[in-house]
Design an enzyme around this catalytic site. Structure first.
Site, PDB file in Angstrom:
ATOM      1  N   GLN A   6      -3.624   3.449   4.513  1.00 48.01           N
ATOM      2  CA  GLN A   6      -4.222   2.313   3.813  1.00 48.01           C
ATOM      3  C   GLN A   6      -3.923   1.010   4.547  1.00 48.01           C
ATOM      4  O   GLN A   6      -2.965   0.915   5.311  1.00 48.01           O
ATOM      5  CB  GLN A   6      -3.682   2.240   2.374  1.00 48.01           C
ATOM      6  CG  GLN A   6      -4.124   3.396   1.519  1.00 48.01           C
ATOM      7  CD  GLN A   6      -3.446   3.364   0.156  1.00 48.01           C
ATOM      8  OE1 GLN A   6      -2.255   3.105   0.051  1.00 48.01           O
ATOM      9  NE2 GLN A   6      -4.226   3.642  -0.880  1.00 48.01           N
ATOM     10  N   VAL A  36       0.864  -1.182   0.000  1.00 46.40           N
ATOM     11  CA  VAL A  36       0.000   0.000   0.000  1.00 46.40           C
ATOM     12  C   VAL A  36       0.898   1.229   0.000  1.00 46.40           C
ATOM     13  O   VAL A  36       2.019   1.199   0.498  1.00 46.40           O
ATOM     14  CB  VAL A  36      -0.980   0.040   1.202  1.00 46.40           C
ATOM     15  CG1 VAL A  36      -2.042  -1.039   1.061  1.00 46.40           C
ATOM     16  CG2 VAL A  36      -0.263  -0.076   2.526  1.00 46.40           C
ATOM     17  N   SER A  37       0.378   2.322  -0.577  1.00 47.50           N
ATOM     18  CA  SER A  37       1.183   3.523  -0.774  1.00 47.50           C
ATOM     19  C   SER A  37       1.250   4.437   0.443  1.00 47.50           C
ATOM     20  O   SER A  37       2.236   5.144   0.618  1.00 47.50           O
ATOM     21  CB  SER A  37       0.632   4.336  -1.949  1.00 47.50           C
ATOM     22  OG  SER A  37       0.637   3.567  -3.113  1.00 47.50           O
ATOM     23  N   THR A  38       0.200   4.448   1.241  1.00 51.32           N
ATOM     24  CA  THR A  38       0.171   5.381   2.370  1.00 51.32           C
ATOM     25  C   THR A  38       0.035   4.628   3.687  1.00 51.32           C
ATOM     26  O   THR A  38      -0.414   3.479   3.724  1.00 51.32           O
ATOM     27  CB  THR A  38      -1.007   6.369   2.255  1.00 51.32           C
ATOM     28  OG1 THR A  38      -2.231   5.645   2.399  1.00 51.32           O
ATOM     29  CG2 THR A  38      -0.991   7.096   0.908  1.00 51.32           C
TER      30      THR A  38
END
Length: 125
Positions: free
Chosen positions: A13, A8-10
């Protein structure tokens, strides 16, 4: 051996949906990266996953963009895996390089990645 990879990018998330899908797909181990950009292919979880893979193993992701966002980076990674005798499977896109159809899809992706560069070379002649 079936190895899963989730990203996941953040930090906000969650990985739950991806991990559940990878478990359902039969992954014996799952490596993760949390808060990591898909544009960068130098990630600790991805590195650990690829180092674990052996000839005949399969790397599984929930969706192709979880592995990376750059088509050229994806093609390079899959070529490295292929040279080691490692298969790749994306659950959402139904890509499985252990099958002839999956290998065809991979080669189509590689051709699409190289197409714009080939056009530039032709124009320079």
């Amino acid at each position: 051996m079936i190895i899963g990879y989730a990203r996941v990018s953040t930090e906000e998330q969650r990985l739950d949906l991806q991990i559940q899908a990878l478990r359902t797909a039969g992954c014996s181990r799952i490596f993760t990266d949390h808060g990591e950009s898909g544009g960068n292919f130098s990630r600790s979880g991805l590195e650990a996953a690829t180092q674990t893979l052996r000839e005949g193993s399969t790397l599984v992701v929930w969706r192709l963009d979880r592995l990376g966002r750059s088509l050229s980076g994806l093609v390079q990674l899959m070529e490295r895996l292929s040279k080691r005798g490692v298969h790749f499977r994306s659950l959402t896109e139904h890509i499985d390089t252990s099958s002839s159809g999956g290998r065809l899809m991979f080669h189509m992706m590689a051709a699409l990645e190289r197409f714009p560069l080939n056009l530039v070379h032709i124009r320079r002649r």
